[in-house]
Scaffold this motif. Structure first.
Motif, short mmCIF file in Angstrom:
data_model
loop_
_atom_site.label_atom_id
_atom_site.label_comp_id
_atom_site.label_asym_id
_atom_site.label_seq_id
_atom_site.Cartn_x
_atom_site.Cartn_y
_atom_site.Cartn_z
N ALA A 111 5.40 -1.12 -3.98
CA ALA A 111 6.00 -1.61 -3.52
C ALA A 111 6.02 -2.47 -3.01
O ALA A 111 4.81 -3.40 -2.48
CB ALA A 111 6.60 -1.19 -2.05
N SER A 112 7.12 -3.57 -2.71
CA SER A 112 6.95 -5.09 -2.76
C SER A 112 7.55 -5.50 -1.30
O SER A 112 6.99 -6.36 -0.54
CB SER A 112 7.41 -5.85 -3.70
N ASP A 160 9.88 1.14 2.56
CA ASP A 160 9.61 0.16 1.25
C ASP A 160 10.25 0.76 0.20
O ASP A 160 11.38 1.50 0.30
CB ASP A 160 7.76 1.16 1.10
N ASP A 161 10.24 0.28 -0.51
CA ASP A 161 10.84 -0.40 -1.74
C ASP A 161 10.37 -0.03 -3.24
O ASP A 161 10.82 -0.95 -4.17
CB ASP A 161 11.94 -1.83 -1.80
N GLY A 162 9.41 1.02 -2.78
CA GLY A 162 8.65 1.12 -4.41
C GLY A 162 9.34 1.98 -4.91
O GLY A 162 10.39 2.46 -4.99
N ARG A 163 8.18 2.80 -5.73
CA ARG A 163 8.39 4.11 -6.51
C ARG A 163 9.17 5.24 -6.40
O ARG A 163 10.07 5.53 -7.52
CB ARG A 163 7.47 3.86 -8.04
N GLY A 164 9.21 5.52 -5.41
CA GLY A 164 9.69 7.52 -4.96
C GLY A 164 9.66 7.94 -5.33
O GLY A 164 8.73 8.01 -6.50
N PHE A 165 10.13 9.23 -4.89
CA PHE A 165 9.79 10.13 -5.55
C PHE A 165 10.93 11.63 -5.43
O PHE A 165 11.59 11.03 -4.32
CB PHE A 165 8.34 10.81 -4.50
N ASP A 166 11.07 12.12 -6.06
CA ASP A 166 12.10 13.98 -5.88
C ASP A 166 11.71 14.72 -5.29
O ASP A 166 10.52 15.49 -5.35
CB ASP A 166 11.75 14.26 -7.11
N PRO A 167 11.86 14.51 -3.18
CA PRO A 167 11.60 14.94 -2.03
C PRO A 167 11.56 16.69 -2.39
O PRO A 167 11.40 17.74 -1.42
CB PRO A 167 12.38 14.56 -0.70
N SER A 168 12.55 16.63 -3.21
CA SER A 168 13.17 18.40 -3.61
C SER A 168 11.33 19.13 -4.37
O SER A 168 11.56 20.18 -4.27
CB SER A 168 14.40 18.84 -4.38
N GLN A 174 14.03 8.33 -3.74
CA GLN A 174 14.74 8.62 -4.21
C GLN A 174 13.41 7.48 -5.38
O GLN A 174 12.91 6.86 -5.72
CB GLN A 174 16.36 7.91 -5.06
N LEU A 175 13.59 8.70 -6.77
CA LEU A 175 12.41 7.65 -7.82
C LEU A 175 13.42 6.29 -8.09
O LEU A 175 14.63 6.00 -8.20
CB LEU A 175 12.73 8.47 -8.85
N GLY A 176 12.30 5.31 -8.22
CA GLY A 176 12.72 4.05 -8.01
C GLY A 176 13.21 3.55 -7.35
O GLY A 176 13.71 2.25 -7.37
N LYS A 177 13.65 4.07 -5.97
CA LYS A 177 14.54 3.56 -4.95
C LYS A 177 14.14 3.43 -3.49
O LYS A 177 13.70 3.14 -2.57
CB LYS A 177 15.83 4.07 -4.97
N GLY A 178 12.44 4.04 -3.53
CA GLY A 178 11.66 3.79 -2.42
C GLY A 178 11.83 5.20 -1.54
O GLY A 178 12.65 5.94 -2.12
N THR A 179 10.93 5.09 -0.24
CA THR A 179 11.10 5.46 0.56
C THR A 179 11.29 5.64 1.77
O THR A 179 10.48 4.10 2.14
CB THR A 179 9.11 6.74 0.43
N SER A 180 11.82 6.44 2.56
CA SER A 180 12.15 6.31 4.12
C SER A 180 11.40 6.71 4.58
O SER A 180 11.92 8.66 4.65
CB SER A 180 12.83 5.29 4.93
#
Length: 416
Positions: A344-345, A364-372, A401-407
């Motif tokens: 993330a940046s 963060d605004d990183g690459r994210g992942f699929d939580p399912s 979400q993929l490409g939209k970060g993680t919270s």
């Protein structure tokens, strides 16, 4: 009669009672010798007998080694001496040749004196052996008293009936006192038994809690090791396998990869040392929750080059120490995941309190992942966060979400 452990307090009272009897007996001896003169000489032998019994009982109760030597016989011997002595001396003091009025007065006075003297043995028997022993004791004492009276007053029915009526009254009075004391003793023993059982249950609960604490501490150490040594060693193993594969075909590239591996090794060693130091959560102890979170967030942002948006309340929330520790560890784990995996940046750390709820957000605004998709079994990061949240009574909400970060949001009840 089933003997129980002798109460040291009762024995101390028994000794005191016997000592008072001895002192009063000596005073009575002075009165007999000086005040009554020749009239009192007839009472001296029985009086000396009573004094001898009191001296024997007091010395017997004061010797420290006797209870261990005599065992279960120790208390019965003392009770027998303090019972037979007064009864025997009172019986010998009866003079059937005296006038009717004087004989009745002496008989009544002697028997009422005996009621007082035998109270302490009665109390001990009631406490130690129960009400059945009291019944046996009083009946035996009554028989021991009535037989001499029947023999001495076979021609004096008035004094015989007076003595028997006093014996009956004393027996009934002793039964009442003995029953009350035995009931009190039984209730106290039951309460002591319940207290001992509660203590055993408490000890068992404490042992279970200790085992649970140890288990949780092991899980915490597993998470700490996973986030430091496991990451470094797994990455190092992959790089070294690649170096081995390229060593002869592309020696230049393999050397560069080897240098990168050395760099990762040093970085992992630094992380392991940092994790070991952080096991005590000293920032919380030294700085408090707000400053500890601020230092942790700024450290991660500076180390990875991310920009930081930090929002913390002006007044830190009032939390129990274990809750503060758990919240700090969750924030640390979430920040480490963002710095190590998210690429993330920008990093957002926000803590707020509203309507009795405390929320901590790490985004963060990183690459994210699929939580399912469930993470592999050896990925302890998110699982560790959820375990810590459950341990402090909180809940974790994960959005990614993929490409939209993680919270990651921690919610828990704020303390009043």
């Amino acid at each position: 009669m089933k003997p129980r452990e002798v109460n040291p307090g009762l024995l101390a009272i028994f000794r005191l009672f016997t000592a008072i009897r001895l002192v009063l007996g000596l005073l009575a001896l002075v009165v007999i010798e000086v005040g009554l003169g020749p009239l009192g000489q007839t009472r001296l032998p029985t009086h000396w007998m009573g004094l001898g019994e009191a001296v024997f009982t007091l010395v017997y109760l004061s010797l420290p080694g006797l209870p261990k030597k005599l065992g279960k016989l120790y208390l019965p011997i003392a009770l027998a001496a303090s019972t037979v002595g007064p009864i025997f001396s009172t019986s010998l003091a009866i003079d059937p040749g005296t006038s009717l009025e004087l004989g009745q007065a002496r008989l009544a006075m002697g028997q009422w004196q005996l009621v007082i003297l035998l109270l302490m043995p009665l109390i001990l028997i009631s406490w130690q052996y129960g009400f059945k022993a009291v019944v046996f004791y009083t009946l035996a004492m009554a028989i021991f008293d009535i037989l001499p009276a029947v023999f001495l007053f076979d021609q004096d029915k008035v004094r015989l009936y007076l003595g028997i009526s006093i014996f009956i009254f004393r027996t009934l009075f002793y039964w009442l006192i003995g029953y009350a004391i035995a009931r009190l003793a039984d209730e106290q023993r039951k309460q002591n038994a319940r207290l001992e059982e509660a203590n055993r249950q408490l000890a068992s609960y404490a042992s279970t809690l200790e085992q649970l604490t140890i288990s949780r501490e092991r899980n915490r150490l597993a998470r700490e090791l996973h986030d430091t040594l496991a990451h470094t060693l797994s990455g190092l193993a992959v790089q070294l396998e690649a170096v081995e594969a390229l060593w002869e075909a592309e020696p230049g590239k393999s050397r560069r990869m080897l240098q990168d591996s050395l760099g990762h090794t040093r970085s992992g060693l630094k992380e392991a040392r940092r994790a070991i130091q952080a096991l005590r959560a000293t920032p919380l102890e030294d700085l408090g929750l707000n400053l500890a979170l601020e230092g942790l967030a700024r450290s991660e942002a500076e180390r990875t080059g991310m920009t930081l948006e930090l929002q913390l309340p002006d007044v830190p929330p009032k939390l129990r120490p274990e809750v503060e520790h758990g919240l700090y560890r969750i924030a640390e784990e979430a920040l480490r995941n963002a710095s190590q995996h998210a690429k993330a940046s920008k990093l957002v750390v926000r803590m707020s309190q509203k309507d009795g709820k405390l929320e901590l957000l790490v985004q963060d605004d990183g690459r994210g992942f699929d939580p399912s998709q469930p993470p592999p079994a050896d990925r302890f990061g998110l699982r560790g966060i959820q375990e810590r949240a459950a341990a402090i009574g909180g809940q974790i909400r994960l959005d990614s979400q993929l490409g939209k970060g993680t919270s990651i949001t921690l919610s828990l009840e704020a303390e009043a």
